[in-house]
Scaffold this active site. Structure first.
Site, mmCIF file in Angstrom:
data_model
loop_
_atom_site.group_PDB
_atom_site.id
_atom_site.type_symbol
_atom_site.label_atom_id
_atom_site.label_comp_id
_atom_site.label_asym_id
_atom_site.label_seq_id
_atom_site.Cartn_x
_atom_site.Cartn_y
_atom_site.Cartn_z
ATOM 1 N N SER A 160 39.090 40.388 38.148
ATOM 2 C CA SER A 160 39.328 38.977 37.991
ATOM 3 C C SER A 160 38.061 38.136 37.792
ATOM 4 C CB SER A 160 40.058 38.457 39.224
ATOM 5 O OG SER A 160 39.208 38.472 40.352
ATOM 6 N N SER A 199 37.641 43.701 41.241
ATOM 7 C CA SER A 199 37.404 42.452 40.504
ATOM 8 C C SER A 199 35.948 42.105 40.247
ATOM 9 C CB SER A 199 38.059 41.278 41.230
ATOM 10 O OG SER A 199 39.433 41.248 40.964
ATOM 11 N N LYS A 243 31.815 31.797 41.096
ATOM 12 C CA LYS A 243 33.234 32.058 40.825
ATOM 13 C C LYS A 243 34.067 30.931 41.438
ATOM 14 C CE LYS A 243 36.762 35.707 41.158
ATOM 15 N NZ LYS A 243 37.084 37.075 41.615
#
Lengths: 95, 493
Positions: free
Chosen positions: B158, B182, B78
């Site tokens: 997210s 997320s 990420k």
């Protein structure tokens, strides 16, 4: 709580975010809606309840008061938009 | 043999050890997939050359018999984890060109375990969002589509790029971070497994901060066993994070005994609000039945402050964000706007005005307001007190159960653009995941079924602090019972 344009302009200044005048009314509506949503917390009886400051029930650790890092000026400055002779620089601040 | 891009960590480990294929071959197959599926927009930065170098190193380690737990496994990172020498953006314009001179602890741990990093995955800007539509680098597309409908669906957020990469077979696994859901919500939206560990389990050092009392890194994988392996490689005490827990990292994989007889599963009444999506309800009922059939005892529990979790979160998280994001000032790194600037304040304001997207701006302003003089007690202090009550609810519930089963999200994935105009509707996506975050507890999302449109749906298991083992153990049993083997159409047969 409903926020007006003046309040939003003031919050934006506190947060140092430039908000174009034309966007203030829309932003005021959005922020007011969010505040309206969170205001239901007023229904909760929190008398005598301690505010949570740490989610894991642990005390912060102590460490030796000793230098553990440093001497990396190049790395620290490597991403600076405008580094001059080992310094970060900003626009002229004295009139 | 199945395609290399279909392998789990467990299968890759076996194949690599037996010499069926090399880490270089496995990595090249994923690099090819990453390039072929650029349309998903799952990656912000691809690092194929580094990946192949790491793969070669893994091949050497495997041959010499000292391979780590993730040796040769190609993963997505990420783009919220700082990676030394590789652009790190947090999907924000304000971090333009930022190349960290240091490595986050979690990514360093994974590297040490032999993982191969394919690149940096897309996300909502500063991890603020539930659909991956707030990224400065554009929305991520879910590899899944509704049956007979070509409209692009969101992957959740997210950690949407990580979720899309794993579901779309671009990476075997990926890192995520979870502040209010997320990891778990995008896992549910893309039919994969996502685990948010206990707060303090994984170090936050080097993760771009959103809300420091909530942020936690975790694995996103295609099986529960893979999540157990990857968590073991990510976790561990780190003196560089003052909230890192100095507790031993157990062998999470060893917890997967397949036997949950004698375990008690709690079902919270408050997660069944009026108007709950009937298909979500049906999947939840199905999960309850699976655990009963496996010999677990199911009990009703109550988490009375559940409805106050979202409003609490939308004070606490923006307040912390407004403070954390004060560092983006155009002076030390990232974007600096100088056009027409007349003073230092002017430069701050123009830089931050241009550098932050609309959702980030909204949250920073809400947080600034909630912390400002005269409003602190009414908003922030009040929210911190309600947070205590929410945590106490869970503590009490865990006196009568070992694990809690709930839906992960109130719906399946929705179309790109569908909820983008209404912040509060978007926030409601996290209604079932936020309470766990506020209480700092581990939460695991496991894919269980498809809805009538053919989109994946997940269930969440919540555990006691630092008891990821029970969560994984029960999740493994539920995963086997559910037998979720569906793949997105983009992957092919």
């Amino acid at each position: 709580m409903s926020l007006d344009n003046t309040t939003v302009r003031n919050i934006a200044f506190l947060a140092r975010i430039d908000v174009p005048e034309a966007e203030l009314p829309g932003l005021a509506d959005e922020l007011s809606a969010i505040l309206g949503f969170v205001e239901q917390l007023g229904e909760v009886d929190t008398k005598g309840v301690e505010p949570m400051t740490s989610v894991t029930e642990m005390a912060l650790r102590w460490r030796e008061d000793a230098i553990t890092d440093g001497g990396q000026q190049d790395k620290v400055l490597a991403n600076a938009p405008d580094a001059v002779e080992g310094y970060f620089t900003v626009p002229k601040v004295v009139e | 043999m199945s395609k290399l891009t279909d392998l789990t960590i467990t299968q890759a480990r076996e194949g690599l050890t037996k010499g069926d294929f090399t880490a270089r071959e496995l990595t090249q197959a994923h690099i090819d997939a990453m390039e072929a599926h650029r349309g998903l927009n799952a990656f912000i930065t691809e690092t194929p050359d580094r990946a192949l170098e790491q793969a070669d190193a893994a091949d050497v380690a495997i041959k010499s018999g000292d391979a780590g737990a993730m040796a040769g496994v190609p993963i997505g990172m990420k783009d919220l984890f700082c990676t030394e020498g590789v652009l790190t953006t947090a999907a924000s314009h304000i971090l333009d060109g930022f190349t960290p001179p240091y490595e986050s602890t979690v990514s360093a741990n994974l590297k040490k375990a032999g993982a191969v990093t394919l690149g940096k995955t897309n996300l909502d800007e500063f991890a603020m969002g539930s659909s991956n539509e707030t990224s400065y680098y554009g929305p991520v597309k879910n590899p899944w589509k509704k049956q007979g409908d070509d409209a692009d669906m969101v992957p959740g957020g997210s950690s949407g790029g990580s979720a899309a990469a794993v579901a779309g077979r671009l990476a075997i696994a990926a890192t995520g971070t979870d502040t209010g859901g997320s990891i778990r919500q995008p896992a549910a939206f893309t039919g994969i497994v996502g685990l948010k560990p206990t707060y303090g389990r994984c170090s936050r050092y080097g993760i771009v901060a959103f809300a420091s009392s909530l942020d936690q890194a975790g694995p996103m994988t295609r099986t529960v066993r893979d999540a157990a392996i990857m968590l073991g490689a990510m976790a561990g005490f780190d003196p560089k994070d003052s909230t890192s827990a100095n507790v031993p990292v157990p062998d999470f994989e060893a917890a997967l005994t397949g036997d949950i007889r004698g375990k008690t599963v709690g079902i919270p009444a408050e997660y069944r609000p009026d108007g709950l999506n009937a298909e979500v309800q049906a999947v939840w009922d199905k999960g309850v039945q699976m655990l009963k059939d496996a010999g677990a005892t199911v009990v009703d529990i109550s988490l009375p402050h559940t409805k106050y979790a979202l409003p609490t979160y939308y004070i606490v998280a923006p307040a912390e964000a407004s403070s954390n994001l004060a560092r983006y000032d155009g002076v030390r790194f990232g974007l600096r706007v100088t056009d027409g600037v007349r003073s230092l304040d002017d430069m701050y304001m123009k830089t931050r005005g241009e550098g932050f997207g609309k959702e980030v701006r909204r949250r920073v302003l809400i947080g600034t307001y909630a912390l400002s003089a005269g409003y602190y007690d009414a908003y922030y202090l009040k929210a911190q007190k309600v947070r205590t009550l929410i945590a106490q609810d869970f503590k009490k519930a865990f006196e009568t159960c070992d694990v809690i089963l709930t839906p992960t999200a109130p719906s399946a994935a929705f179309p790109v653009g569908a909820e983008v105009d209404d912040p509060i509707t978007m926030y409601l996506n996290d209604v079932f995941t936020v309470p766990t975050s506020l209480a700092g507890l581990p939460g695991l999302s496991v894919p269980v079924d498809l809805d009538k449109d053919g989109l994946p749906m997940g269930l969440q298991l919540i555990g006691r602090p630092f008891d990821e083992e029970t969560v994984l153990q029960v999740g493994d049993v539920m995963e086997k019972a559910a037998g979720f083997t569906h793949k997105p159409a983009s992957v092919g047969a």
